[in-house]
Design a protein around this motif. Structure first.
Motif, PDB file in Angstrom:
ATOM      1  N   MET A 103      47.190  98.686  36.639  1.00  0.00           N
ATOM      2  CA  MET A 103      47.239  97.247  36.336  1.00  0.00           C
ATOM      3  C   MET A 103      47.221  96.431  37.628  1.00  0.00           C
ATOM      4  SD  MET A 103      50.150  95.119  34.214  1.00  0.00           S
ATOM      5  CE  MET A 103      49.754  95.873  32.651  1.00  0.00           C
ATOM      6  N   GLN A 104      46.448  95.391  37.632  1.00  0.00           N
ATOM      7  CA  GLN A 104      46.357  94.526  38.811  1.00  0.00           C
ATOM      8  C   GLN A 104      47.668  93.780  39.044  1.00  0.00           C
ATOM      9  OE1 GLN A 104      42.858  92.151  37.699  1.00  0.00           O
ATOM     10  NE2 GLN A 104      41.953  92.810  39.622  1.00  0.00           N
ATOM     11  N   SER A 105      47.999  93.601  40.312  1.00  0.00           N
ATOM     12  CA  SER A 105      49.176  92.814  40.675  1.00  0.00           C
ATOM     13  C   SER A 105      48.978  92.271  42.085  1.00  0.00           C
ATOM     14  CB  SER A 105      50.442  93.680  40.618  1.00  0.00           C
ATOM     15  OG  SER A 105      50.385  94.713  41.587  1.00  0.00           O
ATOM     16  N   PHE A 106      49.857  91.366  42.481  1.00  0.00           N
ATOM     17  CA  PHE A 106      49.847  90.920  43.871  1.00  0.00           C
ATOM     18  C   PHE A 106      51.283  90.875  44.362  1.00  0.00           C
ATOM     19  CE2 PHE A 106      50.274  86.964  41.508  1.00  0.00           C
ATOM     20  CZ  PHE A 106      51.085  86.150  42.287  1.00  0.00           C
ATOM     21  N   SER A 107      51.430  90.916  45.668  1.00  0.00           N
ATOM     22  CA  SER A 107      52.756  91.020  46.273  1.00  0.00           C
ATOM     23  C   SER A 107      53.471  89.674  46.307  1.00  0.00           C
ATOM     24  CB  SER A 107      52.625  91.569  47.695  1.00  0.00           C
ATOM     25  OG  SER A 107      53.880  91.608  48.331  1.00  0.00           O
ATOM     26  N   ASN A 108      54.721  89.688  45.896  1.00  0.00           N
ATOM     27  CA  ASN A 108      55.575  88.506  46.010  1.00  0.00           C
ATOM     28  C   ASN A 108      55.800  88.185  47.493  1.00  0.00           C
ATOM     29  OD1 ASN A 108      57.515  86.516  45.644  1.00  0.00           O
ATOM     30  ND2 ASN A 108      58.794  87.715  44.274  1.00  0.00           N
ATOM     31  N   SER A 109      56.038  89.226  48.267  1.00  0.00           N
ATOM     32  CA  SER A 109      56.279  89.078  49.695  1.00  0.00           C
ATOM     33  C   SER A 109      55.071  88.439  50.386  1.00  0.00           C
ATOM     34  CB  SER A 109      56.556  90.456  50.300  1.00  0.00           C
ATOM     35  OG  SER A 109      56.715  90.372  51.697  1.00  0.00           O
ATOM     36  N   GLY A 110      55.326  87.412  51.176  1.00  0.00           N
ATOM     37  CA  GLY A 110      54.258  86.762  51.925  1.00  0.00           C
ATOM     38  C   GLY A 110      53.409  85.789  51.144  1.00  0.00           C
ATOM     39  N   SER A 111      53.598  85.752  49.828  1.00  0.00           N
ATOM     40  CA  SER A 111      52.751  84.880  49.003  1.00  0.00           C
ATOM     41  C   SER A 111      53.245  83.436  48.934  1.00  0.00           C
ATOM     42  CB  SER A 111      52.621  85.456  47.587  1.00  0.00           C
ATOM     43  OG  SER A 111      51.808  86.612  47.597  1.00  0.00           O
ATOM     44  N   GLY A 112      54.270  83.133  49.721  1.00  0.00           N
ATOM     45  CA  GLY A 112      54.705  81.749  49.831  1.00  0.00           C
ATOM     46  C   GLY A 112      53.607  80.844  50.365  1.00  0.00           C
ATOM     47  N   ALA A 113      52.600  81.450  50.991  1.00  0.00           N
ATOM     48  CA  ALA A 113      51.457  80.677  51.488  1.00  0.00           C
ATOM     49  C   ALA A 113      50.736  79.945  50.361  1.00  0.00           C
ATOM     50  CB  ALA A 113      50.483  81.596  52.218  1.00  0.00           C
ATOM     51  N   ILE A 114      50.879  80.430  49.145  1.00  0.00           N
ATOM     52  CA  ILE A 114      50.280  79.734  47.994  1.00  0.00           C
ATOM     53  C   ILE A 114      50.887  78.342  47.852  1.00  0.00           C
ATOM     54  CG2 ILE A 114      50.056  79.746  45.472  1.00  0.00           C
ATOM     55  CD1 ILE A 114      49.958  82.814  45.609  1.00  0.00           C
ATOM     56  N   ARG A 123      57.725  80.264  58.307  1.00  0.00           N
ATOM     57  CA  ARG A 123      58.362  81.405  57.646  1.00  0.00           C
ATOM     58  C   ARG A 123      57.329  82.236  56.886  1.00  0.00           C
ATOM     59  NH1 ARG A 123      62.566  78.502  53.895  1.00  0.00           N
ATOM     60  NH2 ARG A 123      62.586  80.577  52.948  1.00  0.00           N
ATOM     61  N   GLU A 124      57.567  83.529  56.831  1.00  0.00           N
ATOM     62  CA  GLU A 124      56.754  84.408  55.985  1.00  0.00           C
ATOM     63  C   GLU A 124      57.472  84.529  54.648  1.00  0.00           C
ATOM     64  OE1 GLU A 124      53.878  86.446  55.971  1.00  0.00           O
ATOM     65  OE2 GLU A 124      53.244  85.022  57.505  1.00  0.00           O
ATOM     66  N   ALA A 125      57.526  83.433  53.920  1.00  0.00           N
ATOM     67  CA  ALA A 125      58.312  83.392  52.691  1.00  0.00           C
ATOM     68  C   ALA A 125      57.613  84.111  51.545  1.00  0.00           C
ATOM     69  CB  ALA A 125      58.590  81.951  52.297  1.00  0.00           C
ATOM     70  N   SER A 126      58.424  84.670  50.669  1.00  0.00           N
ATOM     71  CA  SER A 126      57.890  85.202  49.418  1.00  0.00           C
ATOM     72  C   SER A 126      57.521  84.028  48.511  1.00  0.00           C
ATOM     73  CB  SER A 126      58.924  86.081  48.718  1.00  0.00           C
ATOM     74  OG  SER A 126      60.021  85.291  48.271  1.00  0.00           O
ATOM     75  N   LEU A 127      56.778  84.313  47.457  1.00  0.00           N
ATOM     76  CA  LEU A 127      56.454  83.255  46.503  1.00  0.00           C
ATOM     77  C   LEU A 127      57.732  82.735  45.858  1.00  0.00           C
ATOM     78  CD1 LEU A 127      54.255  81.588  45.164  1.00  0.00           C
ATOM     79  CD2 LEU A 127      53.928  83.428  43.487  1.00  0.00           C
ATOM     80  N   THR A 128      58.658  83.623  45.551  1.00  0.00           N
ATOM     81  CA  THR A 128      59.950  83.216  44.993  1.00  0.00           C
ATOM     82  C   THR A 128      60.656  82.233  45.914  1.00  0.00           C
ATOM     83  OG1 THR A 128      60.278  85.296  43.794  1.00  0.00           O
ATOM     84  CG2 THR A 128      62.244  84.026  44.309  1.00  0.00           C
ATOM     85  N   GLU A 129      60.773  82.579  47.197  1.00  0.00           N
ATOM     86  CA  GLU A 129      61.481  81.740  48.164  1.00  0.00           C
ATOM     87  C   GLU A 129      60.795  80.390  48.348  1.00  0.00           C
ATOM     88  OE1 GLU A 129      63.152  85.427  50.922  1.00  0.00           O
ATOM     89  OE2 GLU A 129      61.217  84.486  51.368  1.00  0.00           O
ATOM     90  N   ALA A 130      59.465  80.404  48.418  1.00  0.00           N
ATOM     91  CA  ALA A 130      58.714  79.165  48.630  1.00  0.00           C
ATOM     92  C   ALA A 130      58.858  78.229  47.430  1.00  0.00           C
ATOM     93  CB  ALA A 130      57.247  79.473  48.889  1.00  0.00           C
ATOM     94  N   MET A 131      58.786  78.789  46.223  1.00  0.00           N
ATOM     95  CA  MET A 131      58.945  77.964  45.025  1.00  0.00           C
ATOM     96  C   MET A 131      60.369  77.424  44.912  1.00  0.00           C
ATOM     97  SD  MET A 131      56.679  79.950  42.164  1.00  0.00           S
ATOM     98  CE  MET A 131      54.901  79.642  42.038  1.00  0.00           C
ATOM     99  N   GLU A 132      61.342  78.209  45.360  1.00  0.00           N
ATOM    100  CA  GLU A 132      62.728  77.740  45.344  1.00  0.00           C
ATOM    101  C   GLU A 132      62.914  76.577  46.314  1.00  0.00           C
ATOM    102  OE1 GLU A 132      67.249  79.568  45.669  1.00  0.00           O
ATOM    103  OE2 GLU A 132      65.569  80.711  46.500  1.00  0.00           O
ATOM    104  N   THR A 133      62.331  76.704  47.498  1.00  0.00           N
ATOM    105  CA  THR A 133      62.404  75.617  48.485  1.00  0.00           C
ATOM    106  C   THR A 133      61.742  74.352  47.952  1.00  0.00           C
ATOM    107  OG1 THR A 133      62.409  77.163  50.352  1.00  0.00           O
ATOM    108  CG2 THR A 133      61.686  74.907  50.813  1.00  0.00           C
ATOM    109  N   LEU A 134      60.571  74.509  47.362  1.00  0.00           N
ATOM    110  CA  LEU A 134      59.867  73.361  46.789  1.00  0.00           C
ATOM    111  C   LEU A 134      60.683  72.715  45.683  1.00  0.00           C
ATOM    112  CD1 LEU A 134      57.366  71.568  46.532  1.00  0.00           C
ATOM    113  CD2 LEU A 134      56.329  73.349  45.105  1.00  0.00           C
ATOM    114  N   SER A 135      61.279  73.515  44.830  1.00  0.00           N
ATOM    115  CA  SER A 135      62.060  72.960  43.717  1.00  0.00           C
ATOM    116  C   SER A 135      63.253  72.155  44.226  1.00  0.00           C
ATOM    117  CB  SER A 135      62.540  74.076  42.776  1.00  0.00           C
ATOM    118  OG  SER A 135      63.556  74.864  43.351  1.00  0.00           O
ATOM    119  N   GLU A 136      63.893  72.661  45.280  1.00  0.00           N
ATOM    120  CA  GLU A 136      65.057  71.958  45.838  1.00  0.00           C
ATOM    121  C   GLU A 136      64.663  70.585  46.381  1.00  0.00           C
ATOM    122  OE1 GLU A 136      66.449  74.766  48.699  1.00  0.00           O
ATOM    123  OE2 GLU A 136      67.490  76.003  47.210  1.00  0.00           O
TER     124      GLU A 136
END
Length: 214
Positions: free
Chosen positions: A1-12, A57-70
Protein backbone atom coordinates in the motif's frame (compact mmCIF):
# COMPACT_ATOMS: atom_id res chain seq x y z
CA UNK A 1 0.00 0.00 0.00
CA UNK A 2 1.25 3.46 -0.88
CA UNK A 3 2.19 5.80 1.95
CA UNK A 4 4.37 8.80 2.67
CA UNK A 5 6.51 9.68 5.65
CA UNK A 6 5.18 11.93 8.39
CA UNK A 7 8.76 12.84 9.23
CA UNK A 8 9.99 15.82 7.21
CA UNK A 9 6.63 16.39 5.57
CA UNK A 10 6.10 19.63 7.46
CA UNK A 11 7.34 21.22 4.24
CA UNK A 12 3.80 20.71 2.93
CA UNK A 13 2.60 23.32 5.44
CA UNK A 14 5.31 25.72 4.25
CA UNK A 15 4.02 25.24 0.70
CA UNK A 16 0.48 25.99 1.91
CA UNK A 17 1.74 29.19 3.49
CA UNK A 18 3.45 30.20 0.26
CA UNK A 19 0.21 29.65 -1.70
CA UNK A 20 -1.89 31.64 0.77
CA UNK A 21 0.60 34.52 1.02
CA UNK A 22 0.91 34.68 -2.79
CA UNK A 23 -2.88 34.97 -3.03
CA UNK A 24 -3.38 37.43 -0.19
CA UNK A 25 -4.64 40.24 -2.44
CA UNK A 26 -6.84 37.90 -4.49
CA UNK A 27 -8.51 36.41 -1.40
CA UNK A 28 -9.16 39.85 0.06
CA UNK A 29 -10.53 41.07 -3.28
CA UNK A 30 -13.05 38.20 -3.39
CA UNK A 31 -13.95 38.75 0.25
CA UNK A 32 -14.39 42.48 -0.32
CA UNK A 33 -17.21 41.87 -2.79
CA UNK A 34 -19.54 40.35 -0.20
CA UNK A 35 -17.65 40.40 3.11
CA UNK A 36 -15.18 42.39 5.20
CA UNK A 37 -12.38 42.25 2.65
CA UNK A 38 -9.84 41.04 5.22
CA UNK A 39 -9.76 37.30 4.52
CA UNK A 40 -6.53 37.35 2.54
CA UNK A 41 -4.79 39.63 5.02
CA UNK A 42 -5.75 37.51 8.03
CA UNK A 43 -4.95 34.22 6.33
CA UNK A 44 -1.58 35.45 5.04
CA UNK A 45 -0.73 36.76 8.51
CA UNK A 46 -1.51 33.45 10.19
CA UNK A 47 0.08 31.15 7.64
CA UNK A 48 3.06 33.48 7.30
CA UNK A 49 3.67 33.50 11.07
CA UNK A 50 3.48 29.72 11.18
CA UNK A 51 5.92 29.43 8.27
CA UNK A 52 8.35 31.73 10.04
CA UNK A 53 8.33 29.43 13.08
CA UNK A 54 8.80 26.33 10.93
CA UNK A 55 11.31 27.52 8.32
CA UNK A 56 14.49 26.29 10.03
CA UNK A 57 13.02 23.03 11.35
CA UNK A 58 12.72 19.60 9.77
CA UNK A 59 9.23 19.27 11.20
CA UNK A 60 6.94 16.33 10.72
CA UNK A 61 3.55 16.96 9.14
CA UNK A 62 2.01 16.46 12.59
CA UNK A 63 4.30 19.07 14.18
CA UNK A 64 3.83 21.59 11.36
CA UNK A 65 0.04 21.29 11.44
CA UNK A 66 0.10 21.67 15.23
CA UNK A 67 2.17 24.85 14.94
CA UNK A 68 -0.16 26.23 12.30
CA UNK A 69 -3.23 25.43 14.38
CA UNK A 70 -1.79 27.22 17.41
CA UNK A 71 -1.14 30.38 15.38
CA UNK A 72 -4.54 30.34 13.68
CA UNK A 73 -6.42 29.71 16.93
CA UNK A 74 -4.53 32.24 19.00
CA UNK A 75 -3.17 34.98 16.83
CA UNK A 76 -5.38 35.89 13.87
CA UNK A 77 -8.72 37.61 13.88
CA UNK A 78 -11.96 36.98 12.08
CA UNK A 79 -14.06 33.84 12.00
CA UNK A 80 -11.65 31.82 9.89
CA UNK A 81 -8.83 31.57 12.44
CA UNK A 82 -10.78 29.35 14.85
CA UNK A 83 -12.32 27.30 12.01
CA UNK A 84 -9.07 26.54 10.23
CA UNK A 85 -7.28 26.29 13.57
CA UNK A 86 -9.69 23.57 14.66
CA UNK A 87 -9.28 21.77 11.33
CA UNK A 88 -5.50 21.66 11.66
CA UNK A 89 -5.72 20.69 15.33
CA UNK A 90 -7.79 17.67 14.35
CA UNK A 91 -5.47 16.92 11.42
CA UNK A 92 -2.38 16.89 13.66
CA UNK A 93 -4.03 14.88 16.44
CA UNK A 94 -5.23 12.26 13.97
CA UNK A 95 -1.76 11.80 12.49
CA UNK A 96 -0.09 11.82 15.90
CA UNK A 97 3.18 9.92 16.01
CA UNK A 98 2.32 7.62 13.10
CA UNK A 99 5.33 7.41 10.81
CA UNK A 100 3.76 6.17 7.54
CA UNK A 101 0.65 8.00 6.35
CA UNK A 102 -1.49 5.81 4.09
CA UNK A 103 -4.85 6.44 2.41
CA UNK A 104 -7.02 5.16 5.33
CA UNK A 105 -5.20 7.40 7.83
CA UNK A 106 -5.33 10.33 5.42
CA UNK A 107 -9.11 9.84 5.07
CA UNK A 108 -9.50 9.66 8.85
CA UNK A 109 -7.55 12.92 9.13
CA UNK A 110 -9.80 14.65 6.59
CA UNK A 111 -12.96 13.47 8.34
CA UNK A 112 -11.71 14.60 11.77
CA UNK A 113 -10.86 18.01 10.34
CA UNK A 114 -14.34 18.33 8.88
CA UNK A 115 -15.92 17.24 12.14
CA UNK A 116 -13.82 19.79 14.01
CA UNK A 117 -15.07 22.63 11.85
CA UNK A 118 -18.65 21.43 12.13
CA UNK A 119 -18.33 21.26 15.92
CA UNK A 120 -17.84 25.03 16.17
CA UNK A 121 -19.82 26.25 13.17
CA UNK A 122 -23.33 25.67 11.89
CA UNK A 123 -22.60 25.82 8.14
CA UNK A 124 -23.66 23.01 5.84
CA UNK A 125 -23.23 22.32 2.13
CA UNK A 126 -25.07 25.00 0.15
CA UNK A 127 -24.52 27.83 2.65
CA UNK A 128 -21.64 29.35 0.60
CA UNK A 129 -18.77 28.65 3.00
CA UNK A 130 -15.58 26.59 3.12
CA UNK A 131 -17.81 23.56 3.84
CA UNK A 132 -18.83 23.69 0.17
CA UNK A 133 -15.20 22.95 -0.70
CA UNK A 134 -14.25 20.58 2.11
CA UNK A 135 -17.19 18.17 1.97
CA UNK A 136 -17.04 17.35 -1.76
CA UNK A 137 -13.26 17.08 -1.57
CA UNK A 138 -13.43 14.51 1.23
CA UNK A 139 -16.22 12.65 -0.54
CA UNK A 140 -14.18 12.55 -3.76
CA UNK A 141 -11.18 11.12 -1.92
CA UNK A 142 -13.26 8.42 -0.25
CA UNK A 143 -15.06 7.56 -3.49
CA UNK A 144 -11.74 7.07 -5.24
CA UNK A 145 -10.33 4.79 -2.54
CA UNK A 146 -13.64 2.93 -2.34
CA UNK A 147 -13.35 2.19 -6.05
CA UNK A 148 -9.92 0.69 -5.49
CA UNK A 149 -7.95 3.54 -6.99
CA UNK A 150 -4.45 4.28 -5.72
CA UNK A 151 -3.60 6.78 -3.00
CA UNK A 152 -2.11 9.05 -5.70
CA UNK A 153 -5.31 8.91 -7.74
CA UNK A 154 -7.38 9.61 -4.64
CA UNK A 155 -5.24 12.67 -3.93
CA UNK A 156 -5.92 13.90 -7.46
CA UNK A 157 -9.62 13.35 -6.82
CA UNK A 158 -9.36 15.33 -3.58
CA UNK A 159 -7.93 18.33 -5.43
CA UNK A 160 -10.52 18.13 -8.21
CA UNK A 161 -13.32 17.81 -5.67
CA UNK A 162 -12.05 20.87 -3.83
CA UNK A 163 -11.91 22.91 -7.01
CA UNK A 164 -15.42 21.86 -8.03
CA UNK A 165 -16.70 22.67 -4.56
CA UNK A 166 -15.07 26.11 -4.66
CA UNK A 167 -16.60 26.85 -8.05
CA UNK A 168 -20.05 25.77 -6.85
CA UNK A 169 -20.14 28.73 -4.47
CA UNK A 170 -20.45 31.20 -7.37
CA UNK A 171 -24.09 30.27 -7.83
CA UNK A 172 -24.97 30.08 -4.13
CA UNK A 173 -26.64 32.66 -1.90
CA UNK A 174 -24.77 33.17 1.37
CA UNK A 175 -26.59 31.83 4.43
CA UNK A 176 -23.87 32.37 7.03
CA UNK A 177 -21.88 35.39 8.20
CA UNK A 178 -21.71 38.97 6.96
CA UNK A 179 -22.41 38.04 3.34
CA UNK A 180 -25.77 36.54 4.33
CA UNK A 181 -27.10 40.08 4.84
CA UNK A 182 -26.82 40.65 1.10
CA UNK A 183 -29.26 37.88 0.20
CA UNK A 184 -29.48 37.43 -3.58
CA UNK A 185 -26.75 40.02 -4.09
CA UNK A 186 -24.23 37.51 -2.73
CA UNK A 187 -24.83 35.29 -5.76
CA UNK A 188 -22.32 35.45 -8.60
CA UNK A 189 -19.19 35.72 -6.44
CA UNK A 190 -16.84 32.99 -5.18
CA UNK A 191 -16.79 32.53 -1.43
CA UNK A 192 -13.40 33.54 -0.02
CA UNK A 193 -13.31 30.77 2.58
CA UNK A 194 -14.20 28.15 -0.01
CA UNK A 195 -11.43 29.55 -2.21
CA UNK A 196 -8.74 29.47 0.47
CA UNK A 197 -9.87 25.98 1.48
CA UNK A 198 -9.40 24.79 -2.11
CA UNK A 199 -5.88 26.23 -2.10
CA UNK A 200 -5.04 24.47 1.17
CA UNK A 201 -6.42 21.10 0.06
CA UNK A 202 -4.79 21.32 -3.37
CA UNK A 203 -1.36 21.99 -1.86
CA UNK A 204 -1.94 19.20 0.68
CA UNK A 205 -2.80 16.79 -2.13
CA UNK A 206 0.15 17.87 -4.27
CA UNK A 207 2.59 17.63 -1.37
CA UNK A 208 1.39 14.21 -0.26
CA UNK A 209 1.42 12.85 -3.82
CA UNK A 210 4.98 14.07 -4.40
CA UNK A 211 6.12 12.15 -1.30
CA UNK A 212 4.39 8.87 -2.02
CA UNK A 213 6.40 5.67 -2.26
CA UNK A 214 5.07 2.31 -3.34
Amino acid sequence: MQSFSNSGSGAIVLAMADRIVENRAYLSEIDGKIGDGDHGVNMAKGFGMAAERLKDREASLTEAMETLSEVLMGEIGGSMGPLYGMMFTEFSETLGKTEAIDAPLFSAMLHKGLEGIQSIGSAKVGDKTLIDTLVPAVEAFDKATGEGRSFAEALDALAKGAEAGRDSTIDLVAKIGRASRLGERSRGVLDAGATSCAMILTVLAEGAKARLSA
